[in-house]
Scaffold this motif. Structure first.
Motif, PDB file in Angstrom:
ATOM      1  N   VAL A 128      55.707  31.800  55.881  1.00 21.15           N
ATOM      2  CA  VAL A 128      55.947  31.539  54.465  1.00 21.15           C
ATOM      3  C   VAL A 128      54.956  32.340  53.621  1.00 21.15           C
ATOM      4  O   VAL A 128      53.795  32.504  54.005  1.00 21.15           O
ATOM      5  CB  VAL A 128      55.784  30.021  54.170  1.00 21.15           C
ATOM      6  N   ARG A 129      55.425  32.808  52.487  1.00 25.29           N
ATOM      7  CA  ARG A 129      54.543  33.436  51.489  1.00 25.29           C
ATOM      8  C   ARG A 129      54.387  32.443  50.342  1.00 25.29           C
ATOM      9  O   ARG A 129      55.360  32.033  49.714  1.00 25.29           O
ATOM     10  CB  ARG A 129      55.150  34.736  50.968  1.00 25.29           C
ATOM     11  N   GLN A 130      53.142  32.068  50.087  1.00 28.91           N
ATOM     12  CA  GLN A 130      52.798  31.107  49.046  1.00 28.91           C
ATOM     13  C   GLN A 130      52.073  31.883  47.945  1.00 28.91           C
ATOM     14  O   GLN A 130      51.095  32.587  48.223  1.00 28.91           O
ATOM     15  CB  GLN A 130      51.892  30.041  49.649  1.00 28.91           C
ATOM     16  N   ARG A 131      52.555  31.754  46.696  1.00 29.60           N
ATOM     17  CA  ARG A 131      51.931  32.502  45.600  1.00 29.60           C
ATOM     18  C   ARG A 131      51.670  31.600  44.403  1.00 29.60           C
ATOM     19  O   ARG A 131      52.515  30.784  44.038  1.00 29.60           O
ATOM     20  CB  ARG A 131      52.821  33.665  45.167  1.00 29.60           C
ATOM     21  N   TYR A 132      50.504  31.797  43.797  1.00 28.90           N
ATOM     22  CA  TYR A 132      50.146  31.127  42.551  1.00 28.90           C
ATOM     23  C   TYR A 132      50.326  32.149  41.441  1.00 28.90           C
ATOM     24  O   TYR A 132      49.532  33.079  41.305  1.00 28.90           O
ATOM     25  CB  TYR A 132      48.712  30.604  42.613  1.00 28.90           C
ATOM     26  N   LEU A 133      51.423  32.002  40.686  1.00 27.87           N
ATOM     27  CA  LEU A 133      51.814  32.997  39.704  1.00 27.87           C
ATOM     28  C   LEU A 133      51.033  32.839  38.398  1.00 27.87           C
ATOM     29  O   LEU A 133      50.621  31.733  38.045  1.00 27.87           O
ATOM     30  CB  LEU A 133      53.309  32.888  39.434  1.00 27.87           C
ATOM     31  N   PRO A 134      50.868  33.944  37.667  1.00 25.19           N
ATOM     32  CA  PRO A 134      50.197  33.881  36.364  1.00 25.19           C
ATOM     33  C   PRO A 134      50.908  32.886  35.458  1.00 25.19           C
ATOM     34  O   PRO A 134      52.122  32.740  35.540  1.00 25.19           O
ATOM     35  CB  PRO A 134      50.302  35.298  35.840  1.00 25.19           C
ATOM     36  N   PRO A 135      50.146  32.189  34.631  1.00 30.69           N
ATOM     37  CA  PRO A 135      48.761  32.493  34.295  1.00 30.69           C
ATOM     38  C   PRO A 135      47.745  32.006  35.310  1.00 30.69           C
ATOM     39  O   PRO A 135      46.553  31.985  35.043  1.00 30.69           O
ATOM     40  CB  PRO A 135      48.565  31.770  32.959  1.00 30.69           C
ATOM     41  N   GLY A 136      48.182  31.613  36.486  1.00 35.88           N
ATOM     42  CA  GLY A 136      47.265  31.214  37.557  1.00 35.88           C
ATOM     43  C   GLY A 136      46.453  32.397  38.035  1.00 35.88           C
ATOM     44  O   GLY A 136      46.504  33.486  37.468  1.00 35.88           O
ATOM     45  N   ASP A 137      45.729  32.206  39.106  1.00 32.25           N
ATOM     46  CA  ASP A 137      44.798  33.245  39.562  1.00 32.25           C
ATOM     47  C   ASP A 137      45.455  34.330  40.415  1.00 32.25           C
ATOM     48  O   ASP A 137      44.795  35.272  40.844  1.00 32.25           O
ATOM     49  CB  ASP A 137      43.628  32.612  40.312  1.00 32.25           C
ATOM     50  N   GLY A 138      46.747  34.216  40.672  1.00 29.65           N
ATOM     51  CA  GLY A 138      47.442  35.238  41.457  1.00 29.65           C
ATOM     52  C   GLY A 138      47.135  35.211  42.940  1.00 29.65           C
ATOM     53  O   GLY A 138      47.491  36.132  43.665  1.00 29.65           O
ATOM     54  N   SER A 139      46.482  34.154  43.393  1.00 29.48           N
ATOM     55  CA  SER A 139      46.127  34.085  44.815  1.00 29.48           C
ATOM     56  C   SER A 139      47.373  33.827  45.660  1.00 29.48           C
ATOM     57  O   SER A 139      48.422  33.437  45.164  1.00 29.48           O
ATOM     58  CB  SER A 139      45.070  33.005  45.057  1.00 29.48           C
ATOM     59  N   GLU A 140      47.211  34.078  46.962  1.00 28.09           N
ATOM     60  CA  GLU A 140      48.310  33.886  47.904  1.00 28.09           C
ATOM     61  C   GLU A 140      47.841  33.118  49.126  1.00 28.09           C
ATOM     62  O   GLU A 140      46.663  33.137  49.467  1.00 28.09           O
ATOM     63  CB  GLU A 140      48.872  35.235  48.369  1.00 28.09           C
TER      64      GLU A 140
END
Length: 134
Positions: free
Chosen positions: A94-106
């Motif tokens: 699985v690819r997990q992403r925290y999208l902007p305006p979050g920190d962009g981490s994965e």
């Protein structure tokens, strides 16, 4: 191994639905929805290396952490690969992403799922790994 393409397509659809429910439960910080996806004897390792064995331990941790989780923006989960170890056991990348305006981490979770006698796929052995940039 059962190589019936119709059966395998239905299993992949069901597996993707489990991951979509993980996403929904995380976006809405809903411990009950998240916990409903686990086998009672599941093993979960968090992105920070905390090992949780059994639904009771996973539940205690999730009920403490998930409602108070802090992230801005939206978190998404995308199935990137499914490997059927047996017809009723799958390793799911699985690819997990925290999208902007979050920190962009994965994150790069690996979920081992098992199909139950009633046909449901449950999370059984999972490792959530933070992706280090670079």
């Amino acid at each position: 191994m059962d190589t019936d393409p119709t059966a395998q397509a239905a299993d992949i659809k069901a597996i993707k639905q489990v991951v979509a429910t993980v996403e929904h439960s995380q976006q809405h910080k809903d411990p009950d929805e998240f916990l409903s996806l686990f086998h009672r004897d599941a093993v979960w390792t968090t992105a920070h290396g905390k090992v949780l064995i059994g639904l009771d331990a996973i539940s205690e941790f999730t009920r403490r952490v998930l409602p108070a989780a802090h992230w801005d923006g939206e978190v998404t989960y995308e199935v990137t690969h499914v490997l059927f170890i047996r017809p009723d056991v799958a390793a799911v990348k699985v690819r997990q992403r925290y999208l902007p305006p979050g920190d962009g981490s994965e994150g790069a979770p690996l979920y081992v799922m098992a199909r139950q006698d009633d046909g449901r796929w449950l999370l059984t052995a999972c490792q959530n790994t933070a992706v280090v940039p670079g």
